[in-house]
Scaffold this active site. Structure first.
Site: not given
Length: 309
Positions: A17, A89-90, A133, A135-136, A153-155, A158-159, A245
Site C-alpha cells: 500500500s 496497531k496492526d 474498527s 474501537r472507532r 475497508r481498504g487503503n 479507497t476509503r 481484533c
C-alpha cells in the site's frame, strides 16, 4: 556511527500500500543515516497480505490482525527477507517466539481525523459513519447513538473514494497515516480527550528473527526508546485484557518523569458501556494492573468481549 555494509543488499519486507511503502522508505532512510550506508544497501520486497486481498469483510470475520502479518512472518522465517516493517496497531499482541520487534520509529500524531464533517456533534441525524474498527465504532456510537456504522475497508484512497461516492456521511482515518502520505490537510483531528486512540496508533515497528543478532544490532540503532516504551505498555495492557481484533479498546501512554502515564478505556460494541482509567507506570508490565481494574469494574457483557476476562 558507520556499520560495515552487508555482503548483499538487506531485504526489507513490506505490504504494497502507499502508506506501507512510505513507512518502508522512512525505515530505510533512518538506517542509512544511522549507519552511513549508500542507496544500494537495502532493497524493498513487496509482499501482498491476506488483509490486502480481502476487503469486503471485517478483520474479525476472516482471521484478525494476522491477516496483515502472516505472509511477512513467513517470508522472514523462510529467509526471503531480512526484516519487515509494520504499522504497530496492526500487529497482533502475541507474536511468534522466533520473531522480535527490534525497533520502533519515532511516533507520529496519535489522533484520529474525522472526514466529512467537522466534529461528531456536527454529524447529521442518523448519519452513516464508515469504519471497520470496533474501537472507532463503539466510540462513535457512544458519542452519537443515532449513528449507523457501515463497513469501510481498504487503503486511504479507497476509503476516501467510498466517502466521496456517498456510501457514508463521514469516516475516520489515523492522522499519522495522512501526514506520512503528505495529506495533512484532510480531515479534522479529534482530541484524545474526546476519542482515545487505538493502542500503538501512530507507531511504526520493525521486526526480524530473534536469532538474527546481526539484524537486531543494526535495527537497534534506529529504535526510539520513548516510543518503544509507550507502545510496549499499551500492548501489555492489551495482553492483560485478553483483547483481540473484536475488542473495542483504546489506550495511550506518554512519558511522564521517570515513568509513563497510561490512559485506557474498554467499551461494549454499541458504546453503551465504557470503563476508563489511568495509571502511572514504572515499567511496562505494570499496565496489567490497570487492565484488571477496568475488567473488575465492567459488567459481564463488557467483560465477555475480552478473551482473558
Amino acid at each position: 556511527m558507520t556499520a560495515s555494509l552487508p555482503a548483499r543488499p538487506l531485504r526489507l519486507g513490506t505490504r504494497g500500500s502507499p502508506l506501507a511503502l512510505t513507512q518502508a522508505r522512512m525505515t530505510i532512510a533512518a538506517l542509512r543515516t544511522a549507519h552511513g550506508w549508500g542507496e544500494d544497501a537495502i532493497e524493498i520486497v513487496t509482499i501482498k497480505t491476506s488483509g490486502d486481498r480481502i476487503q469486503d469483510r471485517a478483520l474479525a470475520e476472516v482471521g484478525g490482525k494476522a491477516l496483515w502479518t502472516k505472509e511477512l512472518d513467513r517470508a522472514l522465517t523462510d529467509g526471503a527477507i531480512d526484516f519487515a516493517v509494520h504499522s504497530m496497531k496492526d500487529v497482533e499482541t502475541i507474536r511468534p517466539s522466533d520473531i522480535v520487534i527490534a525497533a520502533m520509529l519515532p511516533r507520529a500524531d496519535v489522533r484520529d481525523r474525522l472526514i466529512g464533517v467537522e466534529s461528531l456533534a456536527a454529524l447529521p441525524a442518523n448519519a452513516r459513519v464508515g469504519t471497520s474498527s470496533p474501537r472507532r465504532s463503539a466510540q462513535v456510537r457512544r458519542a452519537r447513538p443515532d449513528a449507523e456504522i457501515v463497513l469501510f475497508r481498504g487503503n486511504v484512497d479507497t476509503r476516501l473514494a467510498k466517502l466521496a461516492g456517498g456510501e457514508a456521511e463521514a469516516t475516520l482515518l489515523a492522522g499519522a497515516g495522512l501526514d506520512r502520505l503528505g495529506r495533512s490537510e484532510i480531515g479534522h483531528p479529534i482530541p484524545v480527550e474526546e476519542m482515545l486512540p487505538a493502542p500503538a496508533q501512530g507507531a511504526v515497528g520493525i521486526e526480524t528473527l530473534a536469532a538474527r543478532e546481526d539484524m537486531r544490532a543494526l535495527l537497534g540503532a534506529i529504535d526510539d526508546t520513548v516510543t518503544n516504551a509507550c507502545v510496549s505498555a499499551e500492548r501489555a495492557l492489551l495482553a492483560a485484557l485478553g483483547a483481540d481484533c473484536r475488542s473495542p479498546v483504546a489506550a495511550l501512554a506518554i512519558r511522564s518523569g521517570a515513568g509513563l502515564h497510561l490512559r485506557a478505556e474498554i467499551l461494549t460494541e454499541d458504546g453503551g458501556e465504557c470503563r476508563s482509567g489511568e495509571a502511572m507506570l514504572l515499567q511496562t508490565g505494570d499496565a496489567a494492573a490497570l487492565a484488571h481494574r477496568l475488567l473488575d469494574s465492567a459488567s459481564p457483557r463488557l467483560r465477555a468481549l475480552f478473551t482473558g476476562a
